[in-house]
Design a protein around this motif. Sequence first.
Motif, short mmCIF file in Angstrom:
data_model
loop_
_atom_site.label_atom_id
_atom_site.label_comp_id
_atom_site.label_asym_id
_atom_site.label_seq_id
_atom_site.Cartn_x
_atom_site.Cartn_y
_atom_site.Cartn_z
N PRO A 214 51.14 40.44 29.12
CA PRO A 214 49.65 40.37 29.63
C PRO A 214 48.78 39.66 28.66
CG PRO A 214 50.17 42.63 28.81
CD PRO A 214 51.47 41.93 28.77
N ALA A 215 47.86 39.07 29.04
CA ALA A 215 46.66 38.42 27.98
C ALA A 215 46.07 39.54 27.35
CB ALA A 215 45.83 37.66 28.86
N PHE A 216 45.61 39.27 26.04
CA PHE A 216 45.14 40.19 25.18
C PHE A 216 43.89 40.99 25.75
CE2 PHE A 216 42.52 41.85 21.61
CZ PHE A 216 43.60 42.57 20.83
N GLU A 217 43.02 40.30 26.60
CA GLU A 217 41.77 41.01 27.34
C GLU A 217 42.48 42.11 28.27
OE1 GLU A 217 42.32 37.59 27.34
OE2 GLU A 217 41.27 37.51 25.56
N GLU A 218 43.64 41.80 28.71
CA GLU A 218 44.12 42.83 29.59
C GLU A 218 44.80 43.82 29.09
OE1 GLU A 218 43.89 43.04 32.66
OE2 GLU A 218 45.64 44.30 33.10
N LEU A 219 45.36 43.42 27.82
CA LEU A 219 46.06 44.58 26.95
C LEU A 219 44.97 45.59 26.47
CD1 LEU A 219 48.91 44.91 25.70
CD2 LEU A 219 47.99 44.04 23.54
N VAL A 220 43.83 44.85 26.01
CA VAL A 220 42.75 46.00 25.48
C VAL A 220 42.24 46.73 26.87
CG1 VAL A 220 40.38 45.65 24.71
CG2 VAL A 220 42.13 44.57 23.54
N ARG A 222 43.79 47.89 29.41
CA ARG A 222 44.56 48.88 29.86
C ARG A 222 44.85 50.03 28.67
NH1 ARG A 222 50.07 46.30 31.87
NH2 ARG A 222 49.25 44.27 32.37
N TYR A 223 44.96 49.63 27.33
CA TYR A 223 45.54 50.56 26.45
C TYR A 223 44.58 50.82 25.20
CZ TYR A 223 49.44 48.85 29.17
OH TYR A 223 50.54 48.45 30.14
N ASP A 224 43.49 50.15 24.86
CA ASP A 224 42.68 50.53 23.66
C ASP A 224 41.90 51.71 23.89
OD1 ASP A 224 41.28 49.98 21.31
OD2 ASP A 224 39.86 48.75 22.19
N ALA A 225 42.65 52.75 23.84
CA ALA A 225 41.74 54.11 24.05
C ALA A 225 40.94 54.56 23.00
CB ALA A 225 43.01 55.05 23.75
N ASP A 226 40.70 54.06 21.53
CA ASP A 226 39.84 54.25 21.02
C ASP A 226 38.57 53.14 21.08
OD1 ASP A 226 40.81 52.16 19.35
OD2 ASP A 226 41.04 53.49 17.67
N LYS A 227 38.76 52.22 21.92
CA LYS A 227 37.76 51.22 22.10
C LYS A 227 37.36 50.52 20.97
CE LYS A 227 37.37 52.46 26.42
NZ LYS A 227 38.14 51.78 27.40
N ASN A 228 38.17 50.12 19.94
CA ASN A 228 37.74 49.57 18.68
C ASN A 228 38.25 47.94 18.94
OD1 ASN A 228 40.46 49.62 18.42
ND2 ASN A 228 40.23 50.00 16.09
N GLU A 234 50.19 53.57 18.30
CA GLU A 234 49.86 54.57 19.08
C GLU A 234 49.55 54.17 20.46
OE1 GLU A 234 49.10 54.61 15.79
OE2 GLU A 234 51.02 55.39 15.25
N GLU A 235 48.83 53.14 20.52
CA GLU A 235 48.19 52.94 21.58
C GLU A 235 48.91 51.93 22.56
OE1 GLU A 235 43.17 52.53 20.50
OE2 GLU A 235 44.42 50.76 20.13
N LEU A 236 49.94 51.30 22.03
CA LEU A 236 50.99 50.57 22.66
C LEU A 236 51.73 51.47 23.61
CD1 LEU A 236 52.53 47.57 20.91
CD2 LEU A 236 51.06 47.54 22.99
N PRO A 237 51.94 51.12 25.04
CA PRO A 237 52.72 52.19 25.70
C PRO A 237 54.28 51.88 25.20
CG PRO A 237 52.23 50.17 27.06
CD PRO A 237 51.17 50.04 25.66
N ALA A 238 55.15 52.70 25.54
CA ALA A 238 56.65 52.71 25.06
C ALA A 238 57.39 51.74 25.77
CB ALA A 238 57.17 53.98 25.11
N ASP A 239 56.87 51.43 26.98
CA ASP A 239 57.74 50.61 28.30
C ASP A 239 57.19 49.18 28.25
OD1 ASP A 239 55.41 51.17 29.25
OD2 ASP A 239 56.17 52.06 31.13
N LEU A 240 56.39 48.66 27.55
CA LEU A 240 55.83 47.17 27.75
C LEU A 240 56.71 46.11 27.31
CD1 LEU A 240 53.41 45.28 28.63
CD2 LEU A 240 52.60 45.65 26.29
N PRO A 241 57.49 45.42 27.76
CA PRO A 241 58.64 44.88 27.57
C PRO A 241 58.31 43.38 26.94
CG PRO A 241 58.78 44.73 30.04
CD PRO A 241 57.43 45.55 29.52
N ALA A 272 47.45 47.46 13.22
CA ALA A 272 46.94 47.08 14.66
C ALA A 272 47.00 45.70 14.99
CB ALA A 272 45.48 47.30 14.70
N ILE A 273 47.17 45.42 16.24
CA ILE A 273 47.33 43.89 17.00
C ILE A 273 46.01 43.47 17.18
CG2 ILE A 273 48.47 42.75 18.43
CD1 ILE A 273 50.81 44.66 18.60
N ASN A 274 45.61 42.50 16.88
CA ASN A 274 44.32 41.79 17.21
C ASN A 274 44.68 40.42 18.21
OD1 ASN A 274 44.99 39.34 15.69
ND2 ASN A 274 43.94 40.29 13.97
N ALA A 275 43.62 39.84 18.69
CA ALA A 275 43.80 38.94 19.59
C ALA A 275 44.67 37.65 19.20
CB ALA A 275 42.43 38.30 20.09
N SER A 276 44.55 37.23 18.00
CA SER A 276 45.24 36.07 17.43
C SER A 276 46.87 36.61 17.13
CB SER A 276 44.80 35.54 16.20
OG SER A 276 45.02 36.41 15.04
#
Length: 429
Positions: A214-220, A222-228, A234-241, A272-276
Amino acid sequence: VFLTSFDDTNRTLEVLCLSRESGTVKWRKPIAAAQIEPVHRVSSPATGTPACDGQRVVCYFGSCGAVSFDLEGNELWRYEMPAAKTVNGTGSSPILLGGRAVINRDSQGEHYLLALGTDKGDTLWKSDYQWARIGFGPPPDTVIGGQSTPIVWNDWVVVHRPNAIDGYTLADGKRAWTFPVATTGCSTPVAGDGRLYVMAWNNVGEPDLVPPPPAFEELVRRYDADKNGDISREELPADLPFAARPEVDAGLGGNITAKFIFSFIDSDRNGAINASEWQAQIDRAANAPTLSEHGLLALEPSADPMDSTPKQVWKLATGIGEVPSPLFVDGRVYMLANGGILTCIDAALGGILYRGRCGPAGAYYASPVAGDGKLLVVSAEGKLTILAQGDEFKVLGRIELGEPVLATPAIVDGRLYLRTDRHLFAFGK
Ligand SMILES: [Ca+2]
Ligand SMILES: [Ca+2]
């Protein structure tokens, strides 16, 4: 019949000898190991097939080294090694030739080809592997190591290693040549009609092994639980291949997930993983030079007296198997991939004669074998398919073994010996 085994209830390695006639256990010897090597969840610390020269049997365990017994089960010698540092386990088997036991020892920080004298287990030579770096391949100190068994081809002991196929002289273990190719070094090569066939597989070698992330915007989203705005481990799901084994159940460790390579993606190591960083990983995967180098390779000896590196005759880039070895019979190469996808190739020219699905789905680890004009392939779930040899895809029958199978069947004197998770089967007329 000699087997290695691992009892996971008491974490004990063993060598067993069974009667070929009746299957009765003639002797079994526990093999002490201070520590058991880590292995992939589908694998075992007893993956090595014993080698026997008719007088003695030699077994190799990644956890503790090599051990030799006479045919009555008396221990002859032992060559101790520390538990291998691996992620997926050792996988390699010893081979015996010319009074030597040759072992591919390939683990993190400790990787060499070893020749022991079969009489006493003394070191005849030990040849450190050299790291062949390809493209953005990982640095040597993080190399996981290959799993293949050495084979003899012409004047050389050939080892399929991560990122190279190497040839060593048997007499002194000197590396005579190296053929760089982007591969994990898992399957064992085969020789036929003067050529060498190697399945050079890697995790991003074919487009269907690399599902679009997924593109980064989509990743955020879906998964950016603390909205930072970035994604923590911890936010990354275990099954994203990031790299997938499409025909293998994800629960059986089929995929390399973004979570698994988190610290690699998080290049500034801030947790943490950022867009770049995410985009950089997408670009790396898309531009991986390995994509063009993965394939079934047919190599032939060099005609150049100054350089013995074999020459590539042809390459097939799709449907490449990861774990099973290719099979050469009667001018054809058979290649088995996950999903039971069997490809038959004209060995001379490299053209595909057919590609078909054997039927049983899922992972395939055992190599195809040939006998009695037939081919036998068995899935990890223990479903055996019998096919005709030849230019046409033709299934002749199937047998359900009812237990997982990781081991390649053996054919001796009209009998088929087949090892499942808990049993050894013999089939005959
Ligand atoms: Ca976050
Ligand atoms: Ca970061």
